[in-house]
Design an enzyme around this catalytic site. Structure first.
Site, mmCIF file in Angstrom:
data_model
loop_
_atom_site.group_PDB
_atom_site.id
_atom_site.type_symbol
_atom_site.label_atom_id
_atom_site.label_comp_id
_atom_site.label_asym_id
_atom_site.label_seq_id
_atom_site.Cartn_x
_atom_site.Cartn_y
_atom_site.Cartn_z
ATOM 1 N N GLU A 1 46.565 55.719 51.249
ATOM 2 C CA GLU A 1 45.762 54.587 52.298
ATOM 3 C C GLU A 1 45.813 53.429 50.756
ATOM 4 O O GLU A 1 45.389 53.942 49.895
ATOM 5 C CB GLU A 1 44.599 54.725 52.699
ATOM 6 C CG GLU A 1 43.114 54.778 51.982
ATOM 7 C CD GLU A 1 43.285 53.555 51.438
ATOM 8 O OE1 GLU A 1 43.396 53.128 51.949
ATOM 9 O OE2 GLU A 1 41.938 53.490 50.115
ATOM 10 N N CYS A 26 37.082 50.040 45.918
ATOM 11 C CA CYS A 26 38.147 50.122 45.544
ATOM 12 C C CYS A 26 38.659 49.726 43.745
ATOM 13 O O CYS A 26 38.917 50.612 42.971
ATOM 14 C CB CYS A 26 38.962 50.167 46.186
ATOM 15 S SG CYS A 26 38.777 50.924 47.616
HETATM 16 C C1 UDX Z 1 42.144 47.161 47.656
HETATM 17 C C2 UDX Z 1 43.987 47.154 47.295
HETATM 18 O O1 UDX Z 1 44.169 45.893 48.062
HETATM 19 C C3 UDX Z 1 43.763 48.238 48.652
HETATM 20 O O2 UDX Z 1 45.150 48.612 48.461
HETATM 21 C C4 UDX Z 1 43.516 49.084 48.241
HETATM 22 O O3 UDX Z 1 43.397 50.314 49.415
HETATM 23 C C5 UDX Z 1 41.644 49.508 48.615
HETATM 24 O O4 UDX Z 1 41.641 48.029 47.894
HETATM 25 P P1 UDX Z 1 40.264 45.799 49.567
HETATM 26 O O5 UDX Z 1 38.641 46.701 48.090
HETATM 27 O O6 UDX Z 1 39.764 45.629 50.530
HETATM 28 O O7 UDX Z 1 41.535 46.632 49.225
HETATM 29 O O8 UDX Z 1 40.639 43.881 48.784
HETATM 30 P P2 UDX Z 1 41.235 42.731 48.152
HETATM 31 O O9 UDX Z 1 42.793 42.445 49.157
HETATM 32 O O10 UDX Z 1 42.475 43.875 47.163
HETATM 33 O O11 UDX Z 1 40.178 42.276 47.186
HETATM 34 C C6 UDX Z 1 39.766 42.993 46.042
HETATM 35 C C7 UDX Z 1 39.217 42.284 45.557
HETATM 36 O O12 UDX Z 1 39.424 41.191 44.548
HETATM 37 C C8 UDX Z 1 37.662 40.455 45.957
HETATM 38 O O13 UDX Z 1 36.622 40.884 45.734
HETATM 39 C C9 UDX Z 1 39.271 39.745 46.150
HETATM 40 O O14 UDX Z 1 38.566 38.030 46.683
HETATM 41 C C10 UDX Z 1 39.292 39.980 44.877
HETATM 42 N N1 UDX Z 1 41.144 39.203 44.768
HETATM 43 C C11 UDX Z 1 42.252 39.221 44.997
HETATM 44 C C12 UDX Z 1 40.660 37.794 43.258
HETATM 45 O O15 UDX Z 1 40.065 37.732 42.964
HETATM 46 N N2 UDX Z 1 41.988 36.909 43.478
HETATM 47 C C13 UDX Z 1 43.800 37.580 44.306
HETATM 48 O O16 UDX Z 1 44.318 36.796 44.133
HETATM 49 C C14 UDX Z 1 43.412 38.920 45.295
#
Ligand code: UDX
Length: 440
Positions: A151, A260
């Site tokens: 996923e 994740c």
């Molecule tokens: C992630 C993956 O994006 C997704 O494809 C996978 O299935 C599960 O893991 P998620 O953990 O829901 O999803 O969050 P995501 O939107 O990826 O953000 C993760 C972290 O990175 C957050 O703490 C966010 O604040 C941080 N982030 C994200 C940044 O610091 N900078 C960015 O540019 C993007």
């Protein structure tokens, strides 16, 4: 056409979202979890956690959704068995496969008619192969197929992501087997990749590891910006215009949190080092940069406040990212523990995560239901999650409430014009890699 009978084992974010979305596509879905309370809540039609659109999807698909704690029932009533149990990090960083292994044992004991096992849990490369060995007898009788179907759902956007995927990855022993699972996704127009189980397992890890790498990369550039007087927002925009790089995941700040990205990075590092004797230098650096990032910001704050002892900090944002109440690996927790250790006092507000944060932090900090309360008598406001509503608060009111006018933007939610306005109010602004304080 008769609806497919789908069983979901494990009703966490991934399993439950997969279940309600497959029901929305017209399938009959039975969802299983060992957590009786969670199933009770779901049986009443309520979501057990906050996720955009989930309540609505549960309601509109109620005739196609059943919830149970009976493993017998979910196995009996399904042709497809989606496994979406957790694979948390062990002490060494390796993925903990115990819950998954138990599910496979249960299926092995109970299967009497053909099933397609669809692995959604993120598990080390080779896991599908390993269980194919374990289930060889059933596979040879034509009772089991083992499909890897990772996923790519983002929390907070997971229903949208499920319904609008960039790609669907299906790993199997043969194309013929893969097509059995591909049928479930007939209505999607995106590319559907039919690959081996190992390819699918690795596509999942490599995707999350690459996203983490982009974030640590931009945080490293932000740390350099801080030293040389450049603004990371301009720099990130400038590099992102190159279509080979793009703008996504170049938001510098406190680093990545959540269930994740950290877990999958640690699992890949542990797998490489311990299972295949390969030193993953880049991945280790990505993790290290992320671990150091909150401490770097605290170091900058210390230069301004000298001592944290007795200082009152107002924290805006607790969840690991906006759009969710999830506190797992939230960078706010690192900030809180470091500040408390140095004798600071913390008052915090989050639009969705107050309850979950309260359960974790107990009475160590004060958590309030009104964002303006966090500013009362504080020496600094610290933005730890990039909730869009934080840009729209009345900062004059916040400024008036504060003891010292320090505004720390740990997620770089403000652009240059916003910062000018904030500084006209009288704030001293500190971002990550911004180095643009008019009051300096
Ligand atoms: C992630 C993956 O994006 C997704 O494809 C996978 O299935 C599960 O893991 P998620 O953990 O829901 O999803 O969050 P995501 O939107 O990826 O953000 C993760 C972290 O990175 C957050 O703490 C966010 O604040 C941080 N982030 C994200 C940044 O610091 N900078 C960015 O540019 C993007």
């Amino acid at each position: 056409m008769k609806p497919n009978k789908i069983g979901i084992i494990g009703c966490g974010y991934v399993g439950l979202i997969t279940g309600v979305c497959l029901a929305d596509l017209g399938n009959q879905v039975i969802c299983h979890d060992i957590d009786q309370e969670k199933i009770r809540i779901l049986q009443q039609g309520s979501p057990p956690f906050y996720e955009k659109g989930l309540q609505d999807f549960l309601k509109r698909n109620q005739d196609r959704l059943t919830f149970t704690t009976s493993i017998d029932q979910v196995i009996q009533d399904s042709d497809y068995l989606f496994i979406s149990v957790g694979s948390p990090s062990t002490k060494t960083g390796a993925a903990d496969t115990r819950a998954f292994n138990q599910v496979i044992d249960q299926i092995q004991k109970r299967v009497t008619n053909p099933k397609v096992i669809v692995i959604k849990s993120t598990l080390p490369v080779g896991t599908a192969q390993r269980i194919k060995q374990q289930l060889k007898g059933l596979i040879d009788q034509g009772l089991i197929d083992v499909i890897s179907n990772p996923e790519f759902l983002r929390e907070g956007n997971s229903i949208y992501d499920f319904m609008n995927p960039d790609r669907i990855v299906i790993g199997a022993e043969s194309n013929q087997q893969a097509k059995k699972a591909a049928r479930l996704y007939d209505s999607f127009t995106c590319p559907i990749l039919l690959v081996s189980n190992e390819d699918a397992e690795l596509i999942k890890y490599a995707s999350n590891n690459f996203l983490a790498t982009k974030i640590s990369f931009i945080n490293e550039i932000a740390n350099i910006c801080q030293q040389v007087g450049a603004d990371i927002l301009q720099v990130a925009y400038g590099i992102g215009l190159d279509h080979r790089i793009g703008h996504h995941f170049l938001q510098a700040g406190l680093g990545f949190g959540g269930p994740c990205l950290n877990k999958d990075l640690q699992a890949m590092i542990s797998f490489s080092k311990n299972q295949i004797n390969y030193d993953p230098h880049l991945l280790e650096a990505v993790l290290k940069i992320n671990d150091l990032q909150p401490g770097r910001l605290l170091h900058q704050i210390k230069k301004l406040l000298k001592d944290f002892k007795g200082q009152r900090f107002g924290l805006l944002g607790l969840s690991f990212k906006p759009g969710t109440s999830d506190m797992r690996n939230a960078p706010s927790l690192n900030l809180i523990s470091a500040l408390l250790q140095e004798g600071a006092e913390i008052i915090a507000y989050d639009p969705k995560a107050n309850l979950e944060a309260g359960n974790i932090l107990k009475n160590q900090i004060q958590i309030v239901d009104d964002p303006y309360l966090v500013s009362e008598n504080t020496s600094a406001i610290l933005i730890a999650t990039e909730w869009p509503e934080f840009c729209k608060l009345d900062y004059q009111k916040i400024f008036n409430n504060m003891k010292e006018p320090l505004l720390i933007d740990g997620r770089n939610i403000f652009d240059k014009d916003d910062i000018e306005k904030l500084e006209q109010i009288g704030f001293q602004y500190l971002g990550v890699g911004r180095n643009i304080s008019l009051n300096d």
